[in-house]
Write a protein that holds these residues in place. Structure first.
Motif, PDB file in Angstrom:
ATOM      1  N   TRP A 159      12.433 -85.568 -73.571  1.00 27.37           N
ATOM      2  CA  TRP A 159      11.945 -84.598 -72.378  1.00 27.37           C
ATOM      3  C   TRP A 159      10.763 -83.737 -72.980  1.00 27.37           C
ATOM      4  O   TRP A 159      11.063 -83.309 -74.121  1.00 27.37           O
ATOM      5  N   ARG A 160       9.777 -83.503 -72.211  1.00 22.56           N
ATOM      6  CA  ARG A 160       8.670 -82.718 -72.675  1.00 22.56           C
ATOM      7  C   ARG A 160       8.118 -81.899 -71.459  1.00 22.56           C
ATOM      8  O   ARG A 160       8.329 -81.930 -70.401  1.00 22.56           O
ATOM      9  N   LEU A 161       7.351 -80.736 -72.156  1.00 23.74           N
ATOM     10  CA  LEU A 161       6.683 -79.906 -71.183  1.00 23.74           C
ATOM     11  C   LEU A 161       5.129 -80.694 -70.849  1.00 23.74           C
ATOM     12  O   LEU A 161       4.408 -81.023 -71.941  1.00 23.74           O
ATOM     13  N   PRO A 162       4.884 -81.012 -69.762  1.00 22.78           N
ATOM     14  CA  PRO A 162       3.483 -81.512 -69.263  1.00 22.78           C
ATOM     15  C   PRO A 162       2.419 -80.865 -69.894  1.00 22.78           C
ATOM     16  O   PRO A 162       2.450 -79.567 -69.774  1.00 22.78           O
ATOM     17  N   GLY A 163       1.524 -81.713 -70.414  1.00 22.55           N
ATOM     18  CA  GLY A 163       0.353 -80.815 -71.066  1.00 22.55           C
ATOM     19  C   GLY A 163      -0.599 -79.928 -70.047  1.00 22.55           C
ATOM     20  O   GLY A 163      -0.717 -80.578 -68.699  1.00 22.55           O
ATOM     21  N   GLU A 164      -1.001 -78.996 -70.427  1.00 18.61           N
ATOM     22  CA  GLU A 164      -2.120 -78.067 -69.619  1.00 18.61           C
ATOM     23  C   GLU A 164      -3.499 -78.292 -70.538  1.00 18.61           C
ATOM     24  O   GLU A 164      -3.268 -78.406 -71.559  1.00 18.61           O
ATOM     25  N   VAL A 165      -4.625 -78.098 -69.636  1.00 18.20           N
ATOM     26  CA  VAL A 165      -5.810 -78.172 -70.456  1.00 18.20           C
ATOM     27  C   VAL A 165      -5.853 -76.889 -71.181  1.00 18.20           C
ATOM     28  O   VAL A 165      -5.870 -75.826 -70.927  1.00 18.20           O
ATOM     29  N   PRO A 166      -6.393 -77.378 -72.453  1.00 21.42           N
ATOM     30  CA  PRO A 166      -6.762 -76.244 -73.459  1.00 21.42           C
ATOM     31  C   PRO A 166      -8.364 -76.132 -73.203  1.00 21.42           C
ATOM     32  O   PRO A 166      -8.991 -77.195 -73.067  1.00 21.42           O
ATOM     33  N   TYR A 167      -8.749 -75.004 -73.492  1.00 24.19           N
ATOM     34  CA  TYR A 167     -10.339 -74.898 -73.413  1.00 24.19           C
ATOM     35  C   TYR A 167     -10.964 -74.332 -74.655  1.00 24.19           C
ATOM     36  O   TYR A 167     -10.429 -73.934 -75.535  1.00 24.19           O
ATOM     37  N   LEU A 168     -12.109 -74.603 -74.622  1.00 25.87           N
ATOM     38  CA  LEU A 168     -13.097 -73.894 -75.444  1.00 25.87           C
ATOM     39  C   LEU A 168     -13.638 -72.356 -74.514  1.00 25.87           C
ATOM     40  O   LEU A 168     -14.032 -72.565 -73.644  1.00 25.87           O
ATOM     41  N   VAL A 169     -13.311 -71.499 -75.566  1.00 27.68           N
ATOM     42  CA  VAL A 169     -13.811 -70.077 -74.581  1.00 27.68           C
ATOM     43  C   VAL A 169     -14.636 -69.361 -75.537  1.00 27.68           C
ATOM     44  O   VAL A 169     -14.658 -69.622 -76.923  1.00 27.68           O
ATOM     45  N   ILE A 170     -15.321 -68.503 -74.796  1.00 28.67           N
ATOM     46  CA  ILE A 170     -16.237 -67.480 -75.631  1.00 28.67           C
ATOM     47  C   ILE A 170     -15.825 -66.199 -75.437  1.00 28.67           C
ATOM     48  O   ILE A 170     -15.516 -65.827 -74.127  1.00 28.67           O
TER      49      ILE A 170
END
Length: 256
Positions: free
Chosen positions: A211-222
């Motif tokens: 069982w896993r936690l569904p991935g969420e989008v990681p971002y490039l941030v400024i």
């Protein structure tokens, strides 16, 4: 006795004045590339292979290879600073750093981070336990269990906001896995690609729960306080061009 200077010939003096005037305009011109005005772009983050790594040959990893490809196309100079995730976020908030790769999107972070349009590869979060542990099938199965998490990270899937869970913060993921082995916690939660690599290298003998936690989008941030914020759209165009010409996919293939 003073020595008088000979006046410059009219043509030579005129040329020198024009040169000095042009140089003065160049030094303050708002049309200069912002990189020349702002200095190197300061990239901050923790060492989390295979996404971000720091070694004798410099910064590397999936995220940093993508960024370096884009920066090379634009002629930007990068400086990589390795600090724990919580410290990296503070540096972004105070303006001590310009760019960070990998944060999930939260309303709290949006106060000081500009997320833009650059999403990075999505990664499921998985749980590592001792062999023979009771299987995990849902968030409800985590209740009553001690779970090691990395300080400053977010995991999504309702995990971060469930107040019933016992989360134990650690400085890095290797420490999280070692805590499971020593019985100090019941499970450690990590991004899957990273967890599998750490487990293979460490030989700690843990198992990955299905069982896993569904991935969420990681971002490039400024950072909103960064002078580089004005060039976020330019960076987004470079990343889009990498997707279109296949460079993005070629870099991803290195870390399959």
């Amino acid at each position: 006795m003073g020595t008088s200077k000979r006046p410059l010939p009219l043509a030579e003096g005129s040329r020198r004045r024009r040169l000095l005037s042009a140089l003065g305009a160049l030094l303050w011109s708002p049309h200069l590339p912002l990189a020349a005005q702002a200095g190197p772009l300061r990239v901050v983050g923790s060492a989390d292979p295979p996404y971000r790594s720091h070694g004798p040959v410099g910064a590397s990893g999936l995220y940093y290879d993508l960024l370096k490809e884009a920066a090379q196309r634009m002629g930007w100079t990068l400086v990589f600073i390795e600090v724990p995730s919580a410290r990296a976020l503070r540096m972004m908030e105070t303006g001590e750093a310009d760019l960070m790769m990998g944060p999930l999107r939260t309303p709290e972070r949006e106060r000081f981070l500009s997320y833009g349009q650059i999403g990075l590869p999505v990664e499921d979060k998985v749980f590592y336990t001792l062999p023979g542990a009771v299987p995990l099938r849902s968030l409800a199965d985590l209740q009553g269990r001690r779970i090691a998490v990395q300080r400053g990270k977010r995991y999504g899937g309702g995990f971060d906001t469930d107040m019933r869970l016992q989360r134990h913060e650690v400085g890095d993921y290797r420490a999280a896995l070692e805590m499971v082995v020593r019985g100090r916690v019941d499970a450690a939660v990590l991004p899957e690609r990273q967890g599998d690599i750490l487990l293979r290298k460490s030989g700690l003998g843990l198992v990955k729960q299905p069982w896993r936690l569904p991935g969420e989008v990681p971002y490039l941030v400024i950072a909103r306080r960064s002078p580089w914020l004005a060039r976020q759209a330019e960076l987004e165009k470079a990343f889009q061009a990498m997707r279109e010409d296949g460079s993005w996919q070629r870099i991803l293939q290195r870390y399959r």
